[in-house]
Write a protein that holds these residues in place. Structure first.
Motif, short mmCIF file in Angstrom:
data_model
loop_
_atom_site.label_atom_id
_atom_site.label_comp_id
_atom_site.label_asym_id
_atom_site.label_seq_id
_atom_site.Cartn_x
_atom_site.Cartn_y
_atom_site.Cartn_z
N ARG A 69 11.08 51.91 -0.71
CA ARG A 69 11.25 50.87 -1.73
C ARG A 69 9.89 50.49 -2.32
O ARG A 69 8.92 50.28 -1.58
N THR A 70 9.83 50.40 -3.64
CA THR A 70 8.61 49.93 -4.30
C THR A 70 8.98 48.76 -5.19
O THR A 70 9.91 48.86 -6.00
N ALA A 71 8.27 47.64 -5.04
CA ALA A 71 8.47 46.50 -5.94
C ALA A 71 7.27 46.41 -6.86
O ALA A 71 6.12 46.34 -6.39
N TYR A 73 5.00 44.36 -9.74
CA TYR A 73 4.64 42.94 -9.79
C TYR A 73 5.75 42.10 -10.42
O TYR A 73 6.09 41.02 -9.93
N ALA A 74 6.33 42.62 -11.53
CA ALA A 74 7.40 41.85 -12.18
C ALA A 74 8.58 41.67 -11.24
O ALA A 74 9.15 40.58 -11.13
N GLU A 75 8.92 42.74 -10.50
CA GLU A 75 10.05 42.65 -9.56
C GLU A 75 9.72 41.72 -8.40
O GLU A 75 10.58 40.97 -7.94
N LEU A 76 8.48 41.77 -7.96
CA LEU A 76 8.10 40.93 -6.83
C LEU A 76 8.27 39.45 -7.19
O LEU A 76 8.81 38.66 -6.42
N VAL A 77 7.81 39.09 -8.37
CA VAL A 77 7.91 37.69 -8.79
C VAL A 77 9.38 37.28 -8.97
O VAL A 77 9.77 36.18 -8.60
N LYS A 78 10.18 38.20 -9.49
CA LYS A 78 11.62 37.93 -9.58
C LYS A 78 12.19 37.65 -8.19
O LYS A 78 13.03 36.76 -8.00
N ARG A 79 11.73 38.41 -7.22
CA ARG A 79 12.21 38.23 -5.84
C ARG A 79 11.79 36.86 -5.32
O ARG A 79 12.57 36.18 -4.66
N PHE A 80 10.53 36.43 -5.58
CA PHE A 80 10.09 35.10 -5.11
C PHE A 80 11.01 34.02 -5.64
O PHE A 80 11.40 33.10 -4.95
N GLU A 182 20.29 41.90 -3.82
CA GLU A 182 19.85 43.16 -4.43
C GLU A 182 21.05 43.90 -5.03
O GLU A 182 22.10 43.99 -4.41
N HIS A 183 20.88 44.43 -6.22
CA HIS A 183 21.88 45.33 -6.78
C HIS A 183 21.81 46.64 -6.00
O HIS A 183 20.80 46.91 -5.33
N PRO A 184 22.86 47.45 -6.09
CA PRO A 184 22.82 48.72 -5.35
C PRO A 184 21.60 49.56 -5.71
O PRO A 184 21.08 50.29 -4.88
N ASP A 185 21.09 49.42 -6.93
CA ASP A 185 19.91 50.21 -7.31
C ASP A 185 18.61 49.57 -6.81
O ASP A 185 17.53 50.05 -7.11
N GLY A 186 18.71 48.49 -6.06
CA GLY A 186 17.52 47.86 -5.49
C GLY A 186 16.95 46.76 -6.36
O GLY A 186 16.11 45.98 -5.91
N ALA A 187 17.40 46.65 -7.61
CA ALA A 187 16.87 45.59 -8.48
C ALA A 187 17.42 44.24 -8.03
O ALA A 187 18.48 44.16 -7.43
N VAL A 273 -0.02 46.92 -2.02
CA VAL A 273 0.07 46.74 -0.57
C VAL A 273 1.09 47.73 -0.02
O VAL A 273 2.21 47.80 -0.52
N VAL A 274 0.69 48.51 0.99
CA VAL A 274 1.61 49.41 1.66
C VAL A 274 1.98 48.76 3.00
O VAL A 274 1.11 48.50 3.83
N ALA A 275 3.28 48.46 3.19
CA ALA A 275 3.72 47.80 4.41
C ALA A 275 3.96 48.85 5.50
O ALA A 275 4.73 49.79 5.29
N ALA A 276 3.31 48.70 6.63
CA ALA A 276 3.52 49.61 7.76
C ALA A 276 4.21 48.82 8.87
O ALA A 276 3.72 47.77 9.29
N LEU A 277 5.35 49.32 9.35
CA LEU A 277 6.12 48.59 10.36
C LEU A 277 5.40 48.47 11.69
O LEU A 277 5.64 47.57 12.46
N ASN A 278 4.53 49.43 11.98
CA ASN A 278 3.69 49.33 13.18
C ASN A 278 2.41 50.09 12.94
O ASN A 278 2.22 50.65 11.86
N GLY A 279 1.53 50.09 13.94
CA GLY A 279 0.21 50.69 13.73
C GLY A 279 0.06 52.07 14.35
O GLY A 279 -1.06 52.54 14.54
#
Ligand code: OOB
Length: 558
Positions: A69-71, A73-80, A182-187, A273-279
């Motif tokens: 999944r990639t958000a 900036y516009a999508e991220l702010v919509k999510r906030f 989230e819509h099925p397309d992730g939006a 930012v790349v989110a890593a679930l663990n190190g």
């Protein structure tokens, strides 16, 4: 009221610009606040505003990448905004505290910035915390809601929710995954109304946890404007730009990964930012290769695991410019290996959730980068190095670190006894670190007051002995602690993790190794135990406290 008053700079400032607006927050004194405002250290942007402004500038750039999944900036702010609306619908109001319990996933950002955009305060639990920590944090913060996740590795979310409901009936729980529809397309469906934070920049923005490796975490209130300064100054010192791709091997909830310069610095500057679930080395190296990561942050045990992993050679890490290591002392022996064996240049970061952050510069000479923890990032940081009687010690001599400045707190949240113990009357914070200041202004951390071992009157600094042990080819990691001894008062005990694939070193051989490396006899450990791994705190720092009294270790042989 919003009566206008004059500051030293002659700017009109609302009279309530000085209100802490939350009981239990120790405000900066008014004259000090005036100075920081007038000198431009503090601005008027709230923490969500830093991201909203970037989104206005480059809406279609990737802001956060989490697995597939990639958000933008516009999508991220919509999510906030959607998350803020969902929280409001659940009854969360400005000034409320919300316990955040999320791993490094996209929904972490919904939870944090949704809460902030509503004017409520995130309380940054770490996703490895369980009900004991939750009870303490809920009680200490007075949280009205716990936001957790169905994606916490190794946690049965439903069982955890049931257990918390039984133990903390007054604390409702919600999943961050349910905040944005989230819509099925992730939006994400846009909220009816965008929700920039209604609180002013001088208000407390969140409660961070103290990082001590002893006792229960204390709560640290940070204001929007002091934290925004810390974030923006960090981004500047670390040379962030639009092309930065950042990965944290540690929880994003920790102050280092949040603000030094962390995800907040990246989102304020326009990078990704790349989110890593663990190190784990394979996950991290894979992400570095796939997303061309330029900057990564780690605590020393994690950096060691990356260094010593055979996976290194299977990945293209050529984009990786800088590895930041901080949170605990990085042994020089490890520091020396990073660039030659891993690739990126090393930046040491010495910081604390209470405020002060020091960085080594990317252009500093080798001795500074390898042997110091950097210099305070702000020219307004007032750093004192004092002896036990409060007298300044000369450069080059060890002393206790005291600090005051535009992004260092004046007190813990609702905790007068802790404040009496850690703050002077004129507002200096005593971190408990013993440091040496060098003539170039850089600090070397030589230990923590509480970690120094008093062996029959001889003081032993664990870092020095651990550093010598780390140079042994069969040693992966090592920790030295003191334990009670009838004759000596305290004796020294080294716990040693053997390097994978190497012959596990014997206690006798290690003692001989330490003697030949030139350590005084009294520093050679009284006991040596070989273990599979060392106990760590929730962000992965070695926990000397767990090692000390009654070691509960996977396997041992003395
Ligand atoms: C960071 O913050 P905290 O609050 O988890 O822990 C602060 C303490 C410091 O007082 C010091 O004892 C230790 O962690 N520490 C280091 C260090 N960085 C932190 N000790 C030696 N060398 C270092 N490089 O740990 C933190 C916050 C922001 C940025 C980086 C780390």
């Amino acid at each position: 009221g919003t009566l206008a008053t004059e500051t030293l700079a002659g700017q009109a400032v609302a009279a309530d610009a000085y209100d802490p607006m939350l009981d239990g927050v120790v405000p900066y004194p008014r004259d000090v606040a005036d100075r920081y405002l007038a000198a431009g250290y503090w601005g008027d942007r709230t923490l969500d505003r830093l991201v909203r402004d970037t989104a206005a500038r480059r809406p279609h750039h990737p802001a956060v990448i989490d697995r597939d999944r990639t958000a933008t900036y516009a999508e991220l702010v919509k999510r906030f905004d959607a998350a803020a609306a969902a929280l409001r619908a659940r009854g969360v109001a400005p000034g409320d505290r919300v316990l955040i319990h999320l791993p490094n996933v996209l929904e972490f950002f919904d939870a944090v910035y949704g809460t902030i955009s509503l004017g409520a305060l995130p309380v940054f639990a770490v996703h490895t915390h369980r009900h004991a920590e939750m009870e303490h944090l809920a009680q200490a913060s007075g949280a009205v809601l716990l936001l957790t996740s169905r994606q916490i590795p190794g946690l049965d979310a439903d069982a955890f929710a049931a257990e918390l409901a039984a133990r903390l009936p007054g604390l409702p729980l919600a999943y961050a995954e349910d905040l944005c529809a989230e819509h099925p397309d992730g939006a994400v469906r846009a909220a009816e109304t965008p929700a920039p934070c209604p609180r002013p920049a001088h208000a407390a923005a969140f409660l961070q946890l103290s990082g001590g490796t002893t006792g229960r975490p204390k709560l640290i209130p940070r204001t929007h404007r002091d934290y925004a300064y810390s974030v923006e100054r960090s981004a500047e010192v670390c040379g962030l730009d639009d092309s930065t791709v950042f990965l944290a091997g540690i929880p994003l909830a920790h102050n280092f990964a949040a603000s030094s310069p962390g995800y907040m610095g990246v989102l304020a500057t326009g990078g990704t930012v790349v989110a890593a679930l663990n190190g784990s080395p394979d996950l991290v190296f894979g992400l570095v290769e796939r997303h061309r990561v330029t900057l990564a942050a780690a605590v020393p045990p994690l950096a060691l695991s990356w260094l010593n992993s055979p996976a290194r050679s299977r990945y293209d890490l050529s984009a990786w410019k800088v590895l930041q290591v901080g949170g605990a002392k990085l042994a020089r022996a490890t520091a020396e290996r990073i660039e030659p064996e891993l690739g990126p240049r090393l930046q040491q970061v010495f910081g604390m959730a209470e405020g002060l952050v020091c960085y080594t510069g990317l252009d500093d000479d080798a001795d500074t980068v390898l042997g110091t923890q950097g210099r305070p990032m702000s020219d307004a940081d007032e750093v004192l190095v004092l002896d036990d009687d409060g007298r300044p010690v000369p450069d080059g001599s060890p002393g206790n670190l005291w600090v005051r400045g535009p992004y260092t707190i004046r007190g813990y949240y609702g905790n007068p006894p802790a404040n009496a113990a850690s703050f002077t009357e004129d507002g200096f914070y005593g971190s408990g670190d013993i440091v040496i200041r060098h003539p170039n202004g850089c600090l070397s951390v030589v230990g923590r007051t509480k970690d120094i071992i008093n062996r029959g009157g001889e003081k032993v600094s664990p870092d020095e002995v651990e550093g010598a042990l780390l140079r042994h080819p069969g040693v992966h990691d090592a920790s030295l602690v003191g334990e009670p001894d009838e004759a000596l008062g305290e004796r020294t005990h080294a716990y040693v993790v053997p390097r994978a694939g190497a012959e596990p070193p014997k206690a006798k051989a290690l003692r001989a190794w330490l003697r030949t490396s030139g350590l005084a006899d009294h520093k050679v450990p009284d006991l040596v135990t070989v273990v599979d791994r060392l106990p760590t705190t929730h962000v992965g720092k070695i926990s000397r406290t767990t090692l000390r009294p009654a070691p509960r270790l996977p396997q041992g042989e003395s």
